[in-house]
Design a protein around this motif. Structure first.
Motif, PDB file in Angstrom:
ATOM      1  N   ASN A 196      41.511  46.520  30.407  1.00 24.97           N
ATOM      2  CA  ASN A 196      40.155  46.989  30.122  1.00 24.97           C
ATOM      3  C   ASN A 196      39.129  45.898  30.419  1.00 24.97           C
ATOM      4  N   ALA A 197      39.452  44.672  30.022  1.00 25.37           N
ATOM      5  CA  ALA A 197      38.519  43.560  30.248  1.00 25.37           C
ATOM      6  C   ALA A 197      38.343  43.329  31.746  1.00 25.37           C
ATOM      7  N   LEU A 198      39.438  43.399  32.503  1.00 26.47           N
ATOM      8  CA  LEU A 198      39.342  43.200  33.951  1.00 26.47           C
ATOM      9  C   LEU A 198      38.526  44.315  34.591  1.00 26.47           C
ATOM     10  N   SER A 199      38.698  45.509  34.068  1.00 24.83           N
ATOM     11  CA  SER A 199      37.916  46.636  34.565  1.00 24.83           C
ATOM     12  C   SER A 199      36.434  46.457  34.247  1.00 24.83           C
ATOM     13  N   ASN A 200      36.141  46.008  33.024  1.00 28.47           N
ATOM     14  CA  ASN A 200      34.746  45.762  32.634  1.00 28.47           C
ATOM     15  C   ASN A 200      34.072  44.740  33.539  1.00 28.47           C
ATOM     16  N   HIS A 201      34.874  43.794  34.022  1.00 31.57           N
ATOM     17  CA  HIS A 201      34.308  42.750  34.880  1.00 31.57           C
ATOM     18  C   HIS A 201      34.408  43.106  36.368  1.00 31.57           C
ATOM     19  N   ASP A 202      34.765  44.367  36.642  1.00 32.16           N
ATOM     20  CA  ASP A 202      34.880  44.850  38.025  1.00 32.16           C
ATOM     21  C   ASP A 202      35.877  44.063  38.854  1.00 32.16           C
ATOM     22  N   ILE A 203      36.868  43.484  38.177  1.00 26.13           N
ATOM     23  CA  ILE A 203      37.936  42.825  38.921  1.00 26.13           C
ATOM     24  C   ILE A 203      38.888  43.887  39.466  1.00 26.13           C
ATOM     25  N   ILE A 204      39.114  44.916  38.667  1.00 23.23           N
ATOM     26  CA  ILE A 204      39.954  46.034  39.106  1.00 23.23           C
ATOM     27  C   ILE A 204      39.212  47.337  38.831  1.00 23.23           C
ATOM     28  N   LYS A 205      39.610  48.369  39.565  1.00 24.07           N
ATOM     29  CA  LYS A 205      38.984  49.679  39.359  1.00 24.07           C
ATOM     30  C   LYS A 205      39.878  50.581  38.512  1.00 24.07           C
ATOM     31  N   ASP A 206      41.178  50.456  38.698  1.00 22.27           N
ATOM     32  CA  ASP A 206      42.094  51.206  37.838  1.00 22.27           C
ATOM     33  C   ASP A 206      43.205  50.264  37.398  1.00 22.27           C
ATOM     34  N   ARG A 207      44.229  50.826  36.789  1.00 24.56           N
ATOM     35  CA  ARG A 207      45.234  49.968  36.164  1.00 24.56           C
ATOM     36  C   ARG A 207      46.402  49.611  37.075  1.00 24.56           C
ATOM     37  N   GLY A 208      46.320  49.995  38.335  1.00 31.01           N
ATOM     38  CA  GLY A 208      47.476  49.770  39.196  1.00 31.01           C
ATOM     39  C   GLY A 208      47.301  48.664  40.221  1.00 31.01           C
ATOM     40  N   GLU A 209      46.301  47.822  40.029  1.00 29.41           N
ATOM     41  CA  GLU A 209      46.010  46.847  41.080  1.00 29.41           C
ATOM     42  C   GLU A 209      46.584  45.472  40.761  1.00 29.41           C
ATOM     43  N   ALA A 210      47.894  45.405  40.778  1.00 29.68           N
ATOM     44  CA  ALA A 210      48.577  44.162  40.411  1.00 29.68           C
ATOM     45  C   ALA A 210      48.212  43.017  41.341  1.00 29.68           C
ATOM     46  N   GLY A 211      47.985  43.332  42.613  1.00 29.26           N
ATOM     47  CA  GLY A 211      47.661  42.286  43.576  1.00 29.26           C
ATOM     48  C   GLY A 211      46.375  41.555  43.233  1.00 29.26           C
ATOM     49  N   LYS A 212      45.374  42.327  42.848  1.00 31.10           N
ATOM     50  CA  LYS A 212      44.082  41.707  42.506  1.00 31.10           C
ATOM     51  C   LYS A 212      44.208  40.875  41.237  1.00 31.10           C
ATOM     52  N   ILE A 213      45.017  41.360  40.305  1.00 29.84           N
ATOM     53  CA  ILE A 213      45.201  40.612  39.056  1.00 29.84           C
ATOM     54  C   ILE A 213      45.918  39.297  39.345  1.00 29.84           C
ATOM     55  N   GLN A 214      46.934  39.376  40.180  1.00 34.22           N
ATOM     56  CA  GLN A 214      47.673  38.163  40.544  1.00 34.22           C
ATOM     57  C   GLN A 214      46.757  37.159  41.234  1.00 34.22           C
ATOM     58  N   ALA A 215      45.927  37.677  42.122  1.00 33.63           N
ATOM     59  CA  ALA A 215      45.012  36.798  42.858  1.00 33.63           C
ATOM     60  C   ALA A 215      44.057  36.090  41.903  1.00 33.63           C
ATOM     61  N   LEU A 216      43.604  36.824  40.893  1.00 38.43           N
ATOM     62  CA  LEU A 216      42.714  36.212  39.902  1.00 38.43           C
ATOM     63  C   LEU A 216      43.419  35.079  39.172  1.00 38.43           C
TER      64      LEU A 216
END
Length: 302
Positions: A257-277
């Motif tokens: 939810n926090a990552l979504s609030n910060h527009d890091i991810i759009k939905d919950r399936g973006e593991a690549g973007k989370i890893q990159a962060l």
DNA sequence: GTCCAGGCAGTGC
DNA sequence: GCACTGCATGGA
């Protein structure tokens, strides 16, 4: 009453107000009491019950022993405990440098300035707290914890307030599933907690055992080998108890939810973007998680 | 009634 | 390894 004091120098980038805020969020935590600007907490040190009060006094944290002996051993233990609880041993300036360089989270260095990763130094308690919190909302989780603690933990009383200590593994290993179900634990949560309690009681699991393992992955494996401990719980425990900087509770709803609030991810399936962060925050991953959780509360309080 | 909440174990491929 | 499923229990 003895009222002996310990004074702990406050390090740079440390905010006692942020500690207070975290411990006094909207939840009803049974393992400490906040009154005014002071934290009251009961600990068990070698079978002895100690009640302490922690507050800020100029450039120090003042730890006052309200109940129990102020022996040299106890004072050393308490000093160490407070350092550990509020993560006061090292500078978080490198983390702030990363936040500022990043830009997306630079505001956190002012908004949450001095917030430290508040820990749970008791490994058994940390694991139980995870199992309690799995897949249920936090306010209900705090209710379950309170029932467990009030039913099985020891307590002390002062000035009309009751202070609780998390139950020892030996006590909970002797409990049965029906006793926990009676206080609204699900069948599975009850089984997991009793199983973990058994592992602690018979020596199969301990903080020292984990610390003696060679690396992060072997610690994680040692945790997830137990029923009821999955990836999320293992990482949470490594982050909050063993203070592994790389502990990231992957899949955590609040984190997503926090990552979504910060527009890091759009939905919950973006593991690549989370890893990159998190790749940008090596050595400070768990701190970033903690600050992201902190960011969730702004809306709640509004 | 429905959906969700600081997931986990078991199964099947 | 990865995706999918059943499981629990209360709160909004």
């Amino acid at each position: 009453m003895n009222n002996e004091r310990i004074l702990i120098p406050i390090p740079a980038l440390f905010s006692f107000d942020e500690c207070l805020w975290f411990l006094n969020r909207n939840y009803d935590d049974c393992l400490h009491v906040i009154k005014g600007n002071a934290i009251f907490k009961t600990l068990e040190i070698g079978g002895e019950v100690i009640l302490i009060r922690i507050r800020e006094k100029a450039a120090f944290l003042e730890v006052t022993i309200l109940q129990g002996r102020a022996s040299a051993e106890n004072k050393a233990y308490l000093t160490d405990y407070v350092f550990e609880w509020f993560d006061m041993r090292h500078s978080i300036q490198p983390f702030y440098d990363l936040l500022i360089a990043d830009g997306r989270f630079a505001y956190m260095t002012e908004a949450y300035k001095g917030l430290r990763l508040i820990g749970i130094s008791n490994l058994f308690e940390a694991i139980c707290w995870c199992i309690i919190g799995q897949q249920i909302n936090l306010s209900f989780a705090y209710k379950l914890k309170r029932r467990l603690v009030e039913r099985f933990g020891i307590e002390t009383e002062q000035d009309g307030d009751v202070y609780h200590v998390f139950p020892a593994a030996e006590i909970l290993s002797a409990a049965n599933v029906d006793e926990l179900k009676a206080i609204q634990f699900s069948q599975k949560k009850a089984e997991y907690i009793i199983g973990i309690a058994n592992a602690f009681a018979n020596g199969a699991l301990s903080k020292k055992f984990l610390l003696d393992l060679p690396d992060f992955d072997s610690r994680k494996k040692a945790l997830t080998d137990h029923k009821g401990i999955g990836i999320w719980t293992a990482n949470y425990v490594l982050m909050k108890c063993l203070r592994e900087p790389g502990g990231i509770p992957h899949g955590d709803v609040g984190l997503l939810n926090a990552l979504s609030n910060h527009d890091i991810i759009k939905d919950r399936g973006e593991a690549g973007k989370i890893q990159a962060l998190f790749d940008q925050y090596q050595g400070w991953e768990s701190y970033l998680v903690f600050y992201l959780w902190r960011s969730l509360a702004v809306k709640d309080l509004a």
